[in-house]
Design a protein around this motif. Structure first.
Motif, short mmCIF file in Angstrom:
data_model
loop_
_atom_site.label_atom_id
_atom_site.label_comp_id
_atom_site.label_asym_id
_atom_site.label_seq_id
_atom_site.Cartn_x
_atom_site.Cartn_y
_atom_site.Cartn_z
N ILE A 88 -8.66 -23.76 80.59
CA ILE A 88 -8.55 -23.06 79.30
C ILE A 88 -9.79 -23.34 78.47
O ILE A 88 -10.23 -24.48 78.36
CB ILE A 88 -7.27 -23.51 78.57
N ASN A 89 -10.35 -22.27 77.88
CA ASN A 89 -11.56 -22.41 77.08
C ASN A 89 -11.28 -22.29 75.59
O ASN A 89 -11.51 -23.21 74.83
CB ASN A 89 -12.59 -21.34 77.46
N LYS A 90 -10.81 -21.13 75.18
CA LYS A 90 -10.59 -20.86 73.76
C LYS A 90 -9.10 -20.76 73.48
O LYS A 90 -8.34 -20.27 74.31
CB LYS A 90 -11.28 -19.58 73.34
N ILE A 91 -8.73 -21.19 72.27
CA ILE A 91 -7.32 -21.25 71.90
C ILE A 91 -7.16 -20.66 70.50
O ILE A 91 -7.91 -21.00 69.59
CB ILE A 91 -6.81 -22.70 71.91
N LYS A 92 -6.17 -19.79 70.35
CA LYS A 92 -5.82 -19.23 69.03
C LYS A 92 -4.32 -19.44 68.85
O LYS A 92 -3.51 -18.82 69.54
CB LYS A 92 -6.17 -17.74 68.98
N VAL A 93 -3.96 -20.37 67.95
CA VAL A 93 -2.55 -20.61 67.65
C VAL A 93 -2.12 -19.53 66.66
O VAL A 93 -2.56 -19.51 65.52
CB VAL A 93 -2.34 -22.02 67.06
N LEU A 94 -1.27 -18.62 67.13
CA LEU A 94 -0.89 -17.46 66.33
C LEU A 94 0.13 -17.79 65.26
O LEU A 94 0.02 -17.34 64.12
CB LEU A 94 -0.34 -16.35 67.23
N ASN A 95 1.14 -18.55 65.63
CA ASN A 95 2.19 -18.91 64.67
C ASN A 95 2.91 -20.15 65.20
O ASN A 95 2.34 -20.90 65.98
CB ASN A 95 3.16 -17.74 64.44
N HIS A 96 4.15 -20.36 64.80
CA HIS A 96 4.89 -21.56 65.19
C HIS A 96 5.51 -21.44 66.59
O HIS A 96 6.21 -22.36 67.02
CB HIS A 96 5.97 -21.88 64.15
N LYS A 97 5.23 -20.36 67.31
CA LYS A 97 5.82 -20.17 68.64
C LYS A 97 4.82 -19.75 69.71
O LYS A 97 5.03 -20.02 70.88
CB LYS A 97 6.93 -19.10 68.59
N ILE A 134 0.77 -18.90 71.37
CA ILE A 134 -0.66 -19.22 71.46
C ILE A 134 -1.30 -18.18 72.36
O ILE A 134 -0.74 -17.79 73.38
CB ILE A 134 -0.89 -20.62 72.09
N LEU A 135 -2.50 -17.77 72.01
CA LEU A 135 -3.31 -16.88 72.84
C LEU A 135 -4.51 -17.69 73.32
O LEU A 135 -5.17 -18.34 72.52
CB LEU A 135 -3.77 -15.67 72.02
N THR A 136 -4.75 -17.68 74.64
CA THR A 136 -5.85 -18.48 75.18
C THR A 136 -6.71 -17.64 76.12
O THR A 136 -6.29 -16.61 76.64
CB THR A 136 -5.35 -19.69 75.98
N ASP A 137 -7.90 -18.15 76.33
CA ASP A 137 -8.86 -17.59 77.27
C ASP A 137 -9.10 -18.65 78.33
O ASP A 137 -9.20 -19.83 78.02
CB ASP A 137 -10.15 -17.27 76.50
N PHE A 138 -9.17 -18.24 79.59
CA PHE A 138 -9.46 -19.21 80.65
C PHE A 138 -10.53 -18.65 81.58
O PHE A 138 -10.75 -17.44 81.63
CB PHE A 138 -8.19 -19.59 81.43
N SER A 139 -11.18 -19.56 82.31
CA SER A 139 -12.26 -19.13 83.18
C SER A 139 -12.51 -20.19 84.25
O SER A 139 -12.17 -21.36 84.08
CB SER A 139 -13.54 -18.93 82.36
N ASP A 140 -13.12 -19.73 85.35
CA ASP A 140 -13.60 -20.66 86.37
C ASP A 140 -15.13 -20.67 86.41
O ASP A 140 -15.73 -21.21 87.31
CB ASP A 140 -13.01 -20.34 87.75
#
Length: 164
Positions: free
Chosen positions: A114-123, A125-131
């Motif tokens: 996982i690279n980037k993380i955006k915590v949207l609310n109390h339930k 999360i949107l993440t970006d992942f890569s190899d």
């Protein structure tokens, strides 16, 4: 002879004064034009700053930090920055050997992390992942417990295909 010297001196001084008067007028016009140009540039920059501020506010709409209703769920935990705490806990899942356990794909070039993380609310999360070559995104459901443990569950995922 003395009167001719005074006359030549008077003519010479008059020419110097005339030159200074004309050049000063041109310099004043040049400076006024430059000031007007700079005022227009400042106005354009102020407009672009205002547009950028509006875009930032728009991007922050789906953000735990700006959602008082979602933050109310964590009032009893006394966390200074719940979003950072949750992101740090999610990044800890990268420390396992091999692919991140939340990512349902096997890395092709190396391990998916996982690279980037955006915590949207109390339930959620949107993440970006890569190899390193291939990448994708995850929608993760999480639960922050009273003992400050966090449970993560992958809700949905996608892997971008490379089209050469």
């Amino acid at each position: 002879m003395k009167s001719k010297i005074v006359l030549y001196l008077f003519i010479f001084m008059s020419m110097i004064c005339l030159y200074l008067f004309v050049s000063n007028g041109k310099m004043a016009k040049s400076k006024d034009a430059r000031i007007a140009q700079l005022e227009n540039e400042v106005e354009a920059l102020q407009d672009s700053v205002q547009d950028a501020q509006l875009k930032v506010l728009e991007m922050q709409y789906f953000s735990l930090e700006n959602n008082d209703d979602a933050l109310a769920y964590y009032d009893h935990l006394k966390l200074d920055d719940p979003s950072r705490y949750i992101a740090d806990k999610l990044l800890e899942t990268n420390e396992s050997k091999g692919d991140n356990p939340l990512i349902p794909y096997e890395g092709m070039e190396s391990d998916f992390k996982i690279n980037k993380i955006k915590v949207l609310n109390h339930k959620w999360i949107l993440t970006d992942f890569s190899d390193g070559k291939y990448w994708g995104e995850l929608l993760i459901k999480y639960e922050l417990k009273d003992d400050l443990g966090v449970d993560f569950t992958t809700i949905d995922h996608l892997l971008y295909t490379r089209s050469n």
